[in-house]
Each structure stands twice: as C-alpha cells, then as structure tokens.
Motif scaffolding. Sequence first.
Motif, short mmCIF file in Angstrom:
data_model
loop_
_atom_site.label_atom_id
_atom_site.label_comp_id
_atom_site.label_asym_id
_atom_site.label_seq_id
_atom_site.Cartn_x
_atom_site.Cartn_y
_atom_site.Cartn_z
N LEU A 1 0.89 -1.25 -0.06
CA LEU A 1 0.21 0.44 -0.03
C LEU A 1 1.21 1.40 -0.28
N ALA A 2 2.21 1.31 0.49
CA ALA A 2 2.84 2.83 1.06
C ALA A 2 3.42 2.99 -0.61
N SER A 3 3.61 2.41 -1.71
CA SER A 3 4.24 2.62 -2.63
C SER A 3 2.52 3.12 -3.46
N ARG A 4 2.02 3.09 -3.09
CA ARG A 4 0.46 3.65 -3.47
C ARG A 4 0.37 5.04 -3.68
N ARG A 5 1.73 5.54 -2.60
CA ARG A 5 1.12 6.77 -1.72
C ARG A 5 1.55 8.60 -2.58
N LEU A 6 2.27 7.96 -3.61
CA LEU A 6 2.35 9.15 -4.43
C LEU A 6 1.28 9.29 -5.22
N PRO A 7 0.59 8.04 -6.05
CA PRO A 7 -0.11 8.45 -7.46
C PRO A 7 -1.66 8.63 -6.98
N ILE A 8 -1.71 7.68 -5.16
CA ILE A 8 -2.90 8.20 -4.78
C ILE A 8 -3.42 9.94 -3.93
N GLY A 9 -1.76 10.32 -3.83
CA GLY A 9 -1.92 11.94 -3.42
C GLY A 9 -2.00 12.76 -4.86
N ASN A 10 -1.53 12.46 -5.72
CA ASN A 10 -2.27 13.47 -7.15
C ASN A 10 -3.27 13.37 -7.64
N LEU A 11 -3.86 11.85 -6.93
CA LEU A 11 -5.12 11.62 -7.41
C LEU A 11 -6.03 12.51 -6.56
N VAL A 12 -5.98 12.28 -5.51
CA VAL A 12 -6.93 13.28 -4.58
C VAL A 12 -6.44 14.71 -4.64
N THR A 13 -5.24 15.11 -4.47
CA THR A 13 -5.46 16.54 -5.21
C THR A 13 -6.19 17.46 -6.74
N ARG A 14 -6.56 16.48 -7.29
CA ARG A 14 -6.86 16.16 -8.37
C ARG A 14 -7.88 16.71 -8.08
N VAL A 15 -8.74 15.32 -7.79
CA VAL A 15 -9.87 15.58 -7.32
C VAL A 15 -10.84 16.56 -6.40
N ALA A 16 -10.19 17.29 -5.39
CA ALA A 16 -10.15 18.23 -4.41
C ALA A 16 -10.02 19.31 -5.31
N GLY A 17 -9.00 19.62 -6.45
CA GLY A 17 -9.92 20.78 -7.09
C GLY A 17 -10.99 20.30 -8.25
N CYS A 18 -11.37 19.11 -8.69
CA CYS A 18 -12.73 19.59 -9.87
C CYS A 18 -13.26 19.53 -8.90
N LEU B 1 -4.04 25.02 -8.52
CA LEU B 1 -4.25 23.84 -7.69
C LEU B 1 -2.55 23.10 -6.89
N ALA B 2 -1.38 24.31 -8.02
CA ALA B 2 -0.35 23.54 -7.26
C ALA B 2 -0.32 24.61 -5.85
N LEU B 3 -0.72 26.36 -6.59
CA LEU B 3 -0.48 27.35 -5.70
C LEU B 3 -1.30 26.98 -4.52
N MET B 4 -2.28 26.09 -4.43
CA MET B 4 -3.37 25.84 -3.29
C MET B 4 -2.71 24.85 -2.96
N PHE B 5 -2.58 23.85 -3.46
CA PHE B 5 -1.98 22.60 -2.47
C PHE B 5 -0.18 22.27 -2.33
N ILE B 6 0.56 23.77 -2.43
CA ILE B 6 2.39 23.73 -2.61
C ILE B 6 2.38 23.57 -1.18
N GLY B 7 2.03 24.94 -0.42
CA GLY B 7 1.97 25.19 1.34
C GLY B 7 1.75 23.04 1.69
#
Length: 568
Positions: A236-253, A289-295
Amino acid sequence: MGSTVILDLMGGVALLLWGLHMVHSGVVRAFGADLRRLLGLALKGRFRAFLAGAFVTALLQSSTATGLMAASFVTAGTLDLAPALAVMLGANVGTTLVVQILSFNITLVTPVLLLAGVIAFKRGARTRTRDLGRVVIGIGLMLLALHIFLGALATTESAAVSSALLGAITGHPILCMGVAAAVTWAAHSSVAAVLVVMSLGAAHLISPTAVLAMVLGANVGSALNPLFEAGQPGNLASRRLPIGNLVTRVAGCALVLPFLNPIADILQRYEPNPARLAADFHTAFNVLLALMFIGPLDFVAAKLRRWLPDQPKVADPGTPLYLNSSATGAPAVALVCAAREVLRMGDVVETMLRQAMTALLTNDRKLVAEISRMDDAVDSLNEAVKLYVTRMTRDSMDDRDGYRAMEIISFSINLEHVGDIIDKNLMDLASKKIRRGITFSKEGETDLVEFHQQVVDSLRLAVGIFMSGDMEVARQLIAAKAQLREREFALAEKYLSRLREGTPETIESYSLDLDILRDLKRVHSHICSAAYPVLERAGALQRSRLKDPAFGRRRVAAKRLPTKPIVP
C-alpha cells in the motif's frame, strides 16, 4: 457520410497518440538519463521539485512517466513523499505547455516540421540529432491530427444525430467530466484528450461549460494511470504518491465544478476562441491547484502515511545474522559466529537443491524465479563470511584456528558454487524443459529423483562434517562420491538402452536427462569437498586415485559412453 467522419476521427486520434509517442520516445532516447538525473538532483525542496517536475514533463509530455520516475525514488527511499507530491504538481503544469502551443493556429508550419524532422532523422550524423528529428516529426503529426479533427468535426456540426448526442452530454457537466476522464484513462494522455476537447469546442459541438467540464475530466483521468502502473502489488505504501496526486486533482475539481457556468462566462469575455478557452483553463486550473497544495504538502503526506502504512519488512535472507563484529578480538568466538552463518547458508542451499527437482518435475516458473532469488542471498552471505573471516585473521592465530578459518571459507565458497550450479545450470534446464514442453518418462523421472536424493543426503553429511569434523562421516561421504559416480555411469547406460528401444519420452528427454545428471554430479563434487580437510589432517588421503596405466586404459574403454543421442 457518417462512417467517413468516424473513420477520420479515429484516424486523427491514432495519429495524435502516435505523435505524442514519438515526442516522448525521442526525448527519452535523447535526454532520458539526463532528465532522470536532473529530477534526482532537484528534489531537495518542494519548490525546486515543482519546477523540475514541470520542466521534465514539458519535455516528455507524459505526467505518467514523470510520476513513475518520482515513485521509483520514493520506493527506493531516496525521496520524501512531500517533494514527490510537489513533482506531480509540477508535472500537471508541465503537460499544459504543449497544449498552449498547439492551441494557436500554427498548422501552416506542419509541413516544415515534418520535412525538418525527416531530414534530421534520416541524415543526422549523431544519434541525438536523429532522436530530436523524431521529436519534431511527432509535433508535426500532432498538428496534422488537429487539422484532421477540425476538418472532420466541421462536417458533423449540421448532423442531427451528433448534435443531439453531444447536446445531451453538454447539459450535464458531471457526465462530461466522467466521459473525458474515461477517454483520458484509456488513451493514457491528458494532452490528447484536451486537444480533442479543443477541437470539439472549436467546431461548436459542445458548449463552453462542457469544454471546461471535459478539461476537468481529462485532469482526473490522467491521474488514474500512475495509480495502476506505479504501485507494487500488495504494498500500500507504494501507492501513496499516485493516490496523493489523484486526491489533489479530485479536490480541485470538486471546488471548481459548482462554479463552471460563471467561470465560463468570465473566461469568454477575455477569450472567445473555444480552443484557446480550453487551453487557458487547463493551465490556470493546474497552476491554481499547485498554489493551493504546495503549502500543506507535509500535512497531505502525513495523512497518506497514516492511511497507507508501510508494509512490514520481510527479513532479507542475504543479510548476515551471526557475524558479530564485536567478536573479532576473540578468534575462537568469531570463528563460531562465521561457522553459524555458513550453516545458515547450508540451509538455504539445501532448500534450493530440494526445490530445484520440484521445479524440474512440475514446470513451475515461479519456483525457478524464487530459486534465483535464493542464490542471490547465498552469494551475499558468502561475500559477508569471506570478508568477516579475512578481517578477523589479520591478527595472529594459532594453527588450529587458522585451519578452521580456511575450512569455513572453503565450505562457504563450495556452497556458493553449488548455488550457482543450481541457479545457472539446473534452472536453465528447467526453463528449457518448460519452453520446449519436454516430459520425462516415468522410469527416467524415478531415476532422477533417486539420484537427486543421494545428493541431498550427501549435503547433510557435509554439513555434519563441517560441524563435527568426524573422520568416519568424512569417509562415508567420500564413499558416497564413488557410489554416485558409479550410479551416473549405470543411469547413462540405462538411458542409452531405452533410447535404442525407441521410447518416445526417452528420445525427447535423453540429452536433458544427461545434463541434469552431470550438474547434480558437479553439485555433489563441491559437497564432498567438505570431507577433504578432515581426512587430510588425519593423513587418510593418498596423493592420487590413479592405478596402473594399463589397468586405467582398460577401465576407460569399458566405461566410455556416447555424449550425444544416438538415433536407433
């Protein structure tokens, strides 16, 4: 009319995807190693990681490729999760740059790009020049695909069926978003999906609100591909990065979707061109999206670690367990530590030897791969034992300890050779048997199993000799060597007799049978080496096994056997 348009659209999509593939493959061939090195060096902080992700993705035109590289760094432990998420935010921005370029009316340069690319690819003196030619050809093909899109879609504007279908989708932003996400996931390219949306908007087949909804869907769809490609099964730990990327996209949408209509109205005042509208919104969405989540990336990373915990670490069989470095000042204690580690090597080699026959009989490909991994562990342990004993023997030792140190190294080396024979030879024969579909006869299989069991029994004797130094057991092992040699001759004669009888399985497997016997005998020879130091110390060895020369010639003539199959 309709079928022609559909064929044109399908051809345009194929051409667009192929152009993207040529751009990606050309950049990878020309600068792949440099880009990976750049990405690795720029991952010290999140802002540098963001810029590196944008730059690399702008060249590769694949956020999936950038995500896979970042995921490999995270899995290897060389990159923290927070800067890796920053890389993905930058990658999302990087994919929008080529869309911005292609959103302008630059179709007139298509022939120039294709011609220049072909010349560079065909006439380039350097490999990198040809690779850059491939990139230029890919860009030209993408522009040509857009031209095909616009021409095909222009004819569908007046078609009742297409207008009704697209009109039904246009009225439902969530449906538009879902369709675009599915298309992007299937095409493995958000660039291609957004360019198609731009073409639909330019042909006035969908409303500006639907254009924006489809752009959002393309962003979500592109985040799905790394989710399936980057993770390791069961980890499961190997999926942190792609899931994190998907979460930020879905949150922005989710934040933007309720306000699509007013956003479309505002953007239309400044950019009435639907193609440019899609490109500008695509870039603006990812930048915001980058400005909102980079912090808050540290917070996001912490939550991902909590939701997706690390997989429990499995003990590495190649890691020494008994080589205590604090015992090097006491040679007797250190020798016991080294001997215990060599006994552990013996356990691994015995497991390999037993499973080797199972793999040969059952055609188990997974078992072949597992045996190869066990051999890697044996190699690592052998190196560790040799270094440990060598470091320990720098200090003066008495003769007894010196002899024991040499016995330990010798037995460790012989076990390593046994592992190599099993992995490189016996498992190669197992792979050949599986590949060619060879089967053993029942009688031949029984003979091999019995011969193999003799080798396993001798390995147990060798381990006992290594532990106890018992001379009687050493004599028993050397006697077993002579018995095995005679058994090999007898089985070779037996195989030859069955071959002459024309047994189908024997004709098919004769050469394989002899190769297995030969390799098992080589394994047995290394195993028997454990007996020689004990017998030599006791003065129980003679200088040579050779007898009278005339007797030797008669013996060889009587025992000479063919090494190749003889077809009766």
